[in-house]
Design a protein around this motif. Structure first.
Motif, short mmCIF file in Angstrom:
data_model
loop_
_atom_site.label_atom_id
_atom_site.label_comp_id
_atom_site.label_asym_id
_atom_site.label_seq_id
_atom_site.Cartn_x
_atom_site.Cartn_y
_atom_site.Cartn_z
N MET A 1 -22.98 11.34 5.88
CA MET A 1 -21.71 10.95 6.50
C MET A 1 -20.58 11.77 5.89
SD MET A 1 -20.16 7.12 7.07
CE MET A 1 -19.99 6.71 5.33
N ARG A 2 -19.71 12.30 6.73
CA ARG A 2 -18.55 13.03 6.25
C ARG A 2 -17.46 12.04 5.83
NH1 ARG A 2 -20.74 15.69 10.49
NH2 ARG A 2 -19.49 14.58 12.02
N VAL A 3 -16.55 12.50 5.00
CA VAL A 3 -15.46 11.63 4.55
C VAL A 3 -14.13 12.32 4.84
CG1 VAL A 3 -16.77 10.39 2.81
CG2 VAL A 3 -15.67 12.52 2.19
N GLY A 4 -13.21 11.55 5.40
CA GLY A 4 -11.90 12.07 5.74
C GLY A 4 -10.80 11.19 5.20
N LEU A 5 -9.62 11.77 5.06
CA LEU A 5 -8.43 11.05 4.60
C LEU A 5 -7.59 10.68 5.81
CD1 LEU A 5 -6.30 10.19 2.45
CD2 LEU A 5 -5.45 12.54 2.54
N PHE A 6 -7.22 9.41 5.89
CA PHE A 6 -6.29 8.95 6.93
C PHE A 6 -4.90 8.99 6.33
CE2 PHE A 6 -5.98 5.44 10.44
CZ PHE A 6 -5.30 6.32 11.25
N LEU A 7 -4.12 9.98 6.73
CA LEU A 7 -2.81 10.23 6.13
C LEU A 7 -1.76 9.44 6.92
CD1 LEU A 7 -2.00 12.09 3.74
CD2 LEU A 7 -1.21 13.72 5.42
N PHE A 8 -1.46 8.24 6.46
CA PHE A 8 -0.65 7.28 7.23
C PHE A 8 0.42 6.72 6.30
CE2 PHE A 8 -1.49 3.85 10.73
CZ PHE A 8 -0.14 3.73 10.97
N HIS A 9 1.44 7.54 6.02
CA HIS A 9 2.43 7.23 4.99
C HIS A 9 3.66 6.56 5.61
CE1 HIS A 9 -0.07 9.33 2.29
NE2 HIS A 9 0.85 9.81 1.48
N GLU A 10 3.95 5.37 5.17
CA GLU A 10 5.11 4.61 5.63
C GLU A 10 6.36 4.99 4.84
OE1 GLU A 10 6.37 0.23 4.48
OE2 GLU A 10 4.72 0.17 5.93
N SER A 11 7.49 5.05 5.53
CA SER A 11 8.79 5.26 4.86
C SER A 11 9.79 4.28 5.45
CB SER A 11 9.27 6.70 5.06
OG SER A 11 10.55 6.87 4.48
N ARG A 12 10.21 3.32 4.67
CA ARG A 12 11.05 2.25 5.20
C ARG A 12 12.52 2.63 5.31
NH1 ARG A 12 8.67 -3.58 3.28
NH2 ARG A 12 6.50 -3.11 3.83
N TYR A 13 12.93 3.61 4.53
CA TYR A 13 14.36 3.95 4.48
C TYR A 13 14.54 5.44 4.74
CZ TYR A 13 14.05 -0.49 2.02
OH TYR A 13 13.76 -1.78 1.69
N PRO A 14 15.53 5.82 5.56
CA PRO A 14 15.75 7.24 5.83
C PRO A 14 15.93 8.06 4.56
CG PRO A 14 17.02 5.90 7.36
CD PRO A 14 16.42 4.95 6.36
N SER A 15 16.50 7.46 3.54
CA SER A 15 16.73 8.20 2.29
C SER A 15 15.43 8.57 1.59
CB SER A 15 17.58 7.35 1.34
OG SER A 15 16.94 6.11 1.05
N ALA A 16 14.32 7.90 1.96
CA ALA A 16 13.03 8.18 1.32
C ALA A 16 12.16 9.14 2.14
CB ALA A 16 12.26 6.88 1.11
N ASP A 17 12.61 9.49 3.35
CA ASP A 17 11.74 10.26 4.25
C ASP A 17 11.26 11.57 3.63
OD1 ASP A 17 12.02 8.30 6.13
OD2 ASP A 17 13.38 9.42 7.45
N ALA A 18 12.18 12.34 3.07
CA ALA A 18 11.81 13.66 2.53
C ALA A 18 10.77 13.53 1.43
CB ALA A 18 13.04 14.39 2.02
N GLN A 19 10.95 12.55 0.55
CA GLN A 19 10.01 12.36 -0.55
C GLN A 19 8.63 11.96 -0.02
OE1 GLN A 19 11.19 9.64 -3.68
NE2 GLN A 19 9.06 9.22 -4.25
N VAL A 20 8.60 11.04 0.94
CA VAL A 20 7.32 10.55 1.45
C VAL A 20 6.59 11.66 2.20
CG1 VAL A 20 6.20 8.87 2.95
CG2 VAL A 20 8.11 8.17 1.52
N ILE A 21 7.33 12.47 2.94
CA ILE A 21 6.70 13.61 3.64
C ILE A 21 6.10 14.57 2.63
CG2 ILE A 21 7.19 15.64 5.06
CD1 ILE A 21 9.30 13.85 6.52
N ASP A 22 6.83 14.87 1.55
CA ASP A 22 6.30 15.74 0.50
C ASP A 22 5.03 15.14 -0.11
OD1 ASP A 22 8.27 17.61 0.85
OD2 ASP A 22 9.48 16.95 -0.87
N HIS B 1 6.66 6.51 16.13
CA HIS B 1 8.04 6.98 16.28
C HIS B 1 9.05 5.85 16.05
CE1 HIS B 1 6.70 10.80 18.10
NE2 HIS B 1 5.77 10.06 18.68
N PHE B 2 10.20 6.23 15.51
CA PHE B 2 11.42 5.41 15.49
C PHE B 2 11.38 4.21 14.54
CE2 PHE B 2 10.67 6.43 20.18
CZ PHE B 2 11.21 7.70 20.09
N ASP B 3 10.33 4.07 13.73
CA ASP B 3 10.22 2.84 12.97
C ASP B 3 9.83 3.02 11.51
OD1 ASP B 3 7.54 3.55 13.30
OD2 ASP B 3 7.18 2.07 14.88
N GLY B 4 9.56 4.25 11.07
CA GLY B 4 9.19 4.49 9.69
C GLY B 4 7.74 4.23 9.36
#
Length: 336
Positions: free
Chosen positions: A1-22, A45-48
């Protein structure tokens, strides 16, 4: 069985977006360094709920940030796209990644109606749009001059450029969310992306797939091959000890549930149903405590598991440690 990463990062505040994307980029790089087979991207979309928002754009960044790991969509919300733009984007990413793309397609969110509203799409038309778009994608990737006359799109183009790097086109899977849609894809012998909270749930889905495929006249070898290309998504709260997973990690998952439930009554209903069952809707514990679930999953014959380590406001160091634990202690027991 192969293994994959589900990259599903939540960002609750616009000020945190850049850090969470990095942090999402860094987690994908870590997945490649740890030997994972694929990284899968989600779309909201539209909800963090998904910090990087636009998976085709982010996949292009992944193609440049990595060199070996497969890059998948789980999934593109297909009904929100213009089909020609989507066909071009996917063909370009396939070239940038040198054929590392896995194209997971779904009609669109089942719970976030604000996404349809934002893109001015009637959710009642989503399935029809999805079917027509998939037909257009395959035409654009395999034909030169393309003329299409449908319910939602009518056009004629001399040729889609660039041509896909993968011939005839990248692996394309459908997401299935019901037994009926699972059986429909099985009758066609098409691999799928599915979700299952437990290994027995995945085994049940695999049996539904086998039964439908056999009823359609497919041979067992062809069925086994299709299942070997399927992926199942799982969420885990993984820590060195059961106590830390339960006391420190699980609250992050529960905060994610609360955050999304406040945005969507449909998601709130899903959470209430899951919680009423008396069972955790997520694997939670140490590697030893969840080993049996993953080894049982591998025995179903399914081709791969997509694991989400980070949920809610979980810090990056908690989820990256979990990824390393998984690859050290669990992955060697379940991989081919």
């Amino acid at each position: 069985m192969r293994v994959g990463l589900f990259l599903f990062h939540e960002s609750r505040y616009p000020s945190a977006d850049a850090q969470v994307i990095d942090e999402a980029v860094q987690e994908a790089r870590l997945a490649e360094a740890e030997g994972m087979d694929a990284v899968f991207l989600v779309e909201h979309h539209f909800d963090g709920n998904c910090a990087y928002v636009d998976p085709p754009t982010f996949a292009a960044a992944m193609a440049m940030a990595t060199s070996r790991i497969k890059i998948g969509f789980a999934v593109l919300q297909t009904s929100l796209y213009h089909p020609l733009r989507m066909a071009e984007q996917i063909a370009l990413i396939d070239n940038l990644s040198k054929g590392r793309l896995i194209v997971g397609l779904g009609r669109g969110s089942l719970v976030n109606l604000h996404e349809y509203a934002g893109y001015q799409i009637d959710p009642d038309t989503a399935q029809e749009r999805f079917e027509e778009i998939e037909d257009i994608l395959l035409k654009c990737w395999t034909q030169e001059k393309v003329a299409h006359a449908g319910k939602y799109w009518n056009f004629e183009i001399p040729m889609l450029r660039p041509r896909p790097y993968t011939k005839p086109y990248p692996q394309t899977l459908r997401s299935v969310a019901s037994e009926a849609s699972l059986a429909a894809q099985a009758r066609l012998g098409r691999p799928v992306l599915m979700a299952a909270a437990t290994a027995p749930g995945a085994a049940r889905n695999i049996q539904i797939y086998r039964n439908a495929a056999r009823e359609a006249g497919l041979h067992d070898d062809a069925i086994d091959e299709a299942i070997s290309q399927c992926w199942v998504a799982r969420t885990v709260v993984l820590a060195p000890t059961d106590a830390e997973a339960r006391d420190v990690g699980l609250p992050y998952f529960q905060q994610m549930q609360t955050y999304r439930a406040a945005q969507s009554s449909a998601f709130e209903a899903q959470v209430a149903k899951a919680n009423a069952s008396g069972r955790l809707p997520v694997l939670c514990g140490s590697p030893d405590s969840m080993m049996d679930d993953f080894t049982s999953l591998a025995k179903t014959g399914i081709g791969g598991v997509i694991v989400r380590f980070r949920t809610g406001p979980m810090p990056a160091d908690f989820s990256t440690r979990a990824l390393k634990l998984f690859m050290r202690d669990i992955a060697p027991r379940i991989r081919h």
